[in-house]
Design a protein around this motif. Sequence first.
Motif, PDB file in Angstrom:
ATOM      1  N   TYR A 226      64.545  16.767  63.855  1.00 27.70           N
ATOM      2  CA  TYR A 226      63.231  16.415  63.322  1.00 27.70           C
ATOM      3  C   TYR A 226      62.548  17.682  62.831  1.00 27.70           C
ATOM      4  N   VAL A 228      58.828  19.332  61.912  1.00 23.02           N
ATOM      5  CA  VAL A 228      57.408  19.127  62.206  1.00 23.02           C
ATOM      6  C   VAL A 228      56.595  20.263  61.594  1.00 23.02           C
ATOM      7  N   HIS A 229      55.444  19.928  61.073  1.00 23.90           N
ATOM      8  CA  HIS A 229      54.548  20.914  60.464  1.00 23.90           C
ATOM      9  C   HIS A 229      53.820  21.685  61.563  1.00 23.90           C
ATOM     10  N   LYS A 240      57.808  19.566  52.432  1.00 20.45           N
ATOM     11  CA  LYS A 240      58.299  18.343  51.796  1.00 20.45           C
ATOM     12  C   LYS A 240      59.766  18.102  52.150  1.00 20.45           C
ATOM     13  N   VAL A 241      60.110  16.849  52.278  1.00 19.33           N
ATOM     14  CA  VAL A 241      61.502  16.428  52.435  1.00 19.33           C
ATOM     15  C   VAL A 241      61.814  15.468  51.301  1.00 19.33           C
ATOM     16  N   GLN A 244      58.748  14.598  49.167  1.00 18.44           N
ATOM     17  CA  GLN A 244      57.600  13.913  49.757  1.00 18.44           C
ATOM     18  C   GLN A 244      57.043  14.721  50.929  1.00 18.44           C
ATOM     19  N   ILE A 246      55.737  15.682  54.474  1.00 16.34           N
ATOM     20  CA  ILE A 246      56.090  15.037  55.739  1.00 16.34           C
ATOM     21  C   ILE A 246      54.866  14.591  56.527  1.00 16.34           C
ATOM     22  N   GLN A 249      53.039  14.179  61.311  1.00 19.95           N
ATOM     23  CA  GLN A 249      53.937  13.622  62.322  1.00 19.95           C
ATOM     24  C   GLN A 249      55.371  14.133  62.131  1.00 19.95           C
ATOM     25  N   CYS A 251      59.211  14.276  61.297  1.00 18.43           N
ATOM     26  CA  CYS A 251      60.001  13.555  60.290  1.00 18.43           C
ATOM     27  C   CYS A 251      61.481  13.771  60.599  1.00 18.43           C
ATOM     28  N   LYS A 252      62.214  12.669  60.791  1.00 18.78           N
ATOM     29  CA  LYS A 252      63.635  12.789  61.107  1.00 18.78           C
ATOM     30  C   LYS A 252      64.418  13.210  59.865  1.00 18.78           C
ATOM     31  N   ASP A 257      69.448  15.925  53.177  1.00 14.78           N
ATOM     32  CA  ASP A 257      68.030  16.022  52.839  1.00 14.78           C
ATOM     33  C   ASP A 257      67.726  17.403  52.252  1.00 14.78           C
TER      34      ASP A 257
END
Length: 271
Positions: A226, A228-229, A240-241, A244, A246, A249, A251-252, A257
């Motif tokens: 995961y 995380v910011h 961004k992943v 987009q 993240i 929260q 993001c898996k 990716d």
Amino acid sequence: MARLILSLDGQTLAEYNMTKERYTIGRLPDNDIRIDNAAVSGHHSLIINILNDSFLEDLNSTNGTYVNGKLIKKHALQHGDVITAGHHQLRYVDDELQETDVGPDDEFQKTMVIEPNRDMEKQIAKVTEAADVVAPTEEPKPSGIAPGAAAELIDDAVSGARPSEFNPTQTQNVDQQAGPVLPKAKLQVLSGTFAGRELDLTKALTTLGRPGVQVAAVTRRSKGFYIVHVESGKPDDFPKVNGQPIGPQPCKLEDNDVIQLAGVKMGFFIN
């Protein structure tokens, strides 16, 4: 002779030979090394050269001076050190040691891999707790789950509801004494000076980015990885992943990716 190489987002902007005793770094025109950026203080930091040694000092700057990702007040510069002031980097190069450089892989890790300070550790603790909520690790994953139903299973586990796809008779036999099998993955740099460099994600937590610009952490859990910011120089400026943001929260990450962090694109690959 030593020199400084000024760059922004992996692009070299200028080079300065250390021929004087004192060099000031800052936003105002009277600095020896001027960085015209709002994140840099008027007089941000100072370098003093004494014989063959160089010493860096922060001049009580608003956003701080970092060396290899660590906040400093005073620091004896070593060949390969990367100074961060605002959004810009200054790489310190000692030409006498150039032939024995530690190598581009280590240079990438010095530039992008961060040893978190106390404030970062607190922030990371909060987001990793959130990752535990999103991806609980105490119960074995049941078999017989329909393809694409993993997200529903996690949502239902958080809400306490039993997913319709879950059949207690179809669970796998798990050795209760065996610990969870942690996945293996790596990051590969896709853009900038260090394109092609790889970083194995072997730690439970890997902190990446540039302080004052954008910092994120990749957590390694039994359920996967995961991102995380942690912090950014601008409000709501999230990594961004796949193009987009993240958000706040966890993001898996999935195989292949593409992560965009602090102006650098990195591919995530499961080994």
